[in-house]
Design a protein around this motif. Structure first.
Motif: not given
Length: 172
Positions: A151-172
Motif C-alpha cells: 500500500l505504501y509503495a502504491l501510494n508513492g507511485e500514485l503520488g508521482a502522477r503528473i497532470y498533462t493537459p491533452s495537447a492532441t484533444g479531439p479535432a473540432m
C-alpha cells in the motif's frame, strides 16, 4: 449546425463530465482523510482531466452554434468501507461514461453527423485508456494494497502522477 438531438446529448455529457470531476474530487477527499495522499493526488489529477473533457465538449458545441446550458451537479453519495471501494466505483464509473459516449456516437452515426463522429473518435480512444487505467489501478490495489508495504509503495507511485493537459484533444 449539428442535429438538435446530438447537441442535447453532448450538452448533457458536459454536465456528466463535470459530475465525474466532482466525483473524483470526492474520492480524493476520502483518500486524504485516510492519509493516502498519493491516491488523493491521483484522483485530483483525474478530476482535472474530466474537467478538460467537459471543456472540450463545451467548446465543440459553442463552435457549432449551440448554446450550452448547465444543469445541477449531483452530490456524490458513495460511502466506502475500505480503500478499495473508490477504485471499484471509479472503474464502474468509467464504464458508465464509455456507454454514454458510445450512445452519442451511435446517434451521430444514425443521423450521419460525420463531423461529430470525428470529434468523438478522440473520446472513444480516451475512454479505452480511462477504463484500462482504472482497471489496472484496481488490480494493483487488490494484489498489493492489503499489505502495508504494498500500500505504501502504491501510494508513492500514485503520488508521482503528473497532470498533462491533452495537447492532441479531439479535432473540432
Amino acid at each position: 449546425m449539428i442535429d438538435k438531438k446530438i447537441a442535447a446529448l453532448i450538452n448533457e455529457q458536459v454536465n456528466k463530465e463535470l459530475y465525474s470531476a466532482y466525483l473524483y474530487l470526492d474520492f480524493a477527499n476520502y483518500y486524504a482523510d485516510e492519509g493516502l495522499d498519493g491516491f488523493a493526488h491521483w484522483y485530483e489529477i483525474q478530476a482535472q482531466e474530466e474537467r478538460d473533457h467537459a471543456m472540450m465538449m463545451r467548446r465543440y458545441l459553442i463552435d457549432n452554434g449551440v448554446r450550452v446550458t448547465f444543469g445541477a451537479i449531483a452530490k456524490p453519495d458513495k460511502k466506502f468501507a475500505d480503500a478499495v471501494g473508490p477504485l471499484k466505483a471509479g472503474y464502474e464509473h468509467e464504464q458508465y461514461v464509455t456507454s454514454l459516449i458510445n450512445n452519442i456516437y451511435s446517434t451521430a452515426f444514425e443521423t450521419k453527423d460525420f463531423k461529430t463522429m470525428q470529434f468523438l473518435d478522440w473520446f472513444i480512444k480516451e475512454q479505452g485508456e480511462e477504463e484500462k487505467n482504472a482497471e489496472d489501478l484496481l488490480k494493483k490495489m487488490e494484489l498489493f494494497g492489503h499489505e502495508a508495504k504494498g500500500l505504501y509503495a502504491l501510494n508513492g507511485e500514485l503520488g508521482a502522477r503528473i497532470y498533462t493537459p491533452s495537447a492532441t484533444g479531439p479535432a473540432m
